[in-house]
Write an enzyme that holds these catalytic residues in place. Structure first.
Site, PDB file in Angstrom:
ATOM      1  N   VAL A  80      12.389 -37.375 -36.641  1.00  0.00           N
ATOM      2  CA  VAL A  80      11.228 -36.728 -37.264  1.00  0.00           C
ATOM      3  C   VAL A  80       9.945 -37.089 -36.519  1.00  0.00           C
ATOM      4  O   VAL A  80       9.058 -36.251 -36.344  1.00  0.00           O
ATOM      5  CB  VAL A  80      11.124 -37.131 -38.753  1.00  0.00           C
ATOM      6  CG1 VAL A  80       9.890 -36.504 -39.400  1.00  0.00           C
ATOM      7  CG2 VAL A  80      12.379 -36.728 -39.510  1.00  0.00           C
ATOM      8  N   CYS A  81       9.862 -38.327 -36.048  1.00  0.00           N
ATOM      9  CA  CYS A  81       8.621 -38.819 -35.429  1.00  0.00           C
ATOM     10  C   CYS A  81       8.090 -37.924 -34.303  1.00  0.00           C
ATOM     11  O   CYS A  81       6.907 -37.571 -34.301  1.00  0.00           O
ATOM     12  CB  CYS A  81       8.800 -40.247 -34.928  1.00  0.00           C
ATOM     13  SG  CYS A  81       9.124 -41.436 -36.239  1.00  0.00           S
ATOM     14  N   PRO A  82       8.930 -37.530 -33.333  1.00  0.00           N
ATOM     15  CA  PRO A  82       8.365 -36.699 -32.265  1.00  0.00           C
ATOM     16  C   PRO A  82       7.853 -35.354 -32.758  1.00  0.00           C
ATOM     17  O   PRO A  82       6.892 -34.819 -32.197  1.00  0.00           O
ATOM     18  CB  PRO A  82       9.526 -36.534 -31.277  1.00  0.00           C
ATOM     19  CG  PRO A  82      10.762 -36.880 -32.037  1.00  0.00           C
ATOM     20  CD  PRO A  82      10.338 -37.869 -33.068  1.00  0.00           C
ATOM     21  N   ILE A 107       4.321 -36.214 -33.986  1.00  0.00           N
ATOM     22  CA  ILE A 107       3.441 -36.633 -32.894  1.00  0.00           C
ATOM     23  C   ILE A 107       3.056 -35.432 -32.033  1.00  0.00           C
ATOM     24  O   ILE A 107       1.889 -35.255 -31.664  1.00  0.00           O
ATOM     25  CB  ILE A 107       4.139 -37.720 -32.041  1.00  0.00           C
ATOM     26  CG1 ILE A 107       4.367 -38.993 -32.873  1.00  0.00           C
ATOM     27  CG2 ILE A 107       3.334 -38.037 -30.790  1.00  0.00           C
ATOM     28  CD1 ILE A 107       3.123 -39.614 -33.450  1.00  0.00           C
TER      29      ILE A 107
END
Length: 198
Positions: A51-53, A56
């Site tokens: 999920v993070c990318p 970001i």
């Protein structure tokens, strides 16, 4: 007597100094460097995850719109600056995030995440999002579980609403308010005008 041991809206954001990666270089960043601008702090669990990318990159893709609102972004995780650099040196198709329009801060010692109360029991940052105003005051925060990504559009809407009420101290923004829509006069008599119009 009630005692408060956590951050909340209206508090001064805790200052910090840390190493960040920006434009493929290491840079020392302090929160106080951003006084005079609005700032979005974007805590996230880890580089090289799922999920993070998406978050970001989504915030980076909308950077020009956020900057036009006199705001900046800092991404923060408990990864090292070397991990951040490796992630940014990989293009998106290869599992990286590529060149970002804003810095990624290393919170390897986990002090920043702890001071903003987003450090979980596993030693990762939860998905904490803070909007800090020009005076360094927290105006908004949202914390998601590790599995749920955040909305850039809603962040921008909230930022605009904060800016609107700060420049119109006699008005408040109703649910789902968008720029150009009516706000509510915060006096009891005048507030009725808004409710009669909807």
């Amino acid at each position: 007597m009630l005692t408060k041991n956590f951050l909340q809206v209206g508090d001064k954001a805790p200052n910090f100094s840390a190493t960040a990666v920006y434009e493929q270089e290491f840079k020392q960043i302090r929160l106080s460097d951003y006084l005079g601008k609005y700032l979005i702090l974007l805590f996230y669990p880890l580089d090289f995850t799922f999920v993070c990318p998406t978050e970001i990159m989504a915030f980076s893709d909308m950077y020009d719109q956020i900057k036009s609102l006199d705001a900046e972004i800092l991404g923060i995780s408990v990864d090292s600056e070397y991990c951040h650099l490796a992630w940014m040196q990989l293009d998106r198709e290869s599992g990286g995030v590529g060149d970002l329009r804003y810095p990624l801060v290393s919170d390897l010692r986990k002090e920043i995440s702890l001071s903003f109360n987003v450090l979980n029991d596993e030693g990762k940052s939860l998905r904490g999002l803070f909007i800090i105003d020009r005076e360094g005051i927290i105006q908004h925060y949202l914390v998601n579980s590790l599995d749920v990504g955040r909305s850039v559009d809603e962040t921008i809407r909230t930022l605009r609403a904060i800016q609107y009420v700060q420049s119109h101290p006699d008005e408040v923004c109703p649910a789902n308010w968008q720029p150009g829509q009516s706000a509510i006069n915060s006096s009891l008599n005048h507030s009725k005008e808004y409710f009669q119009s909807i």
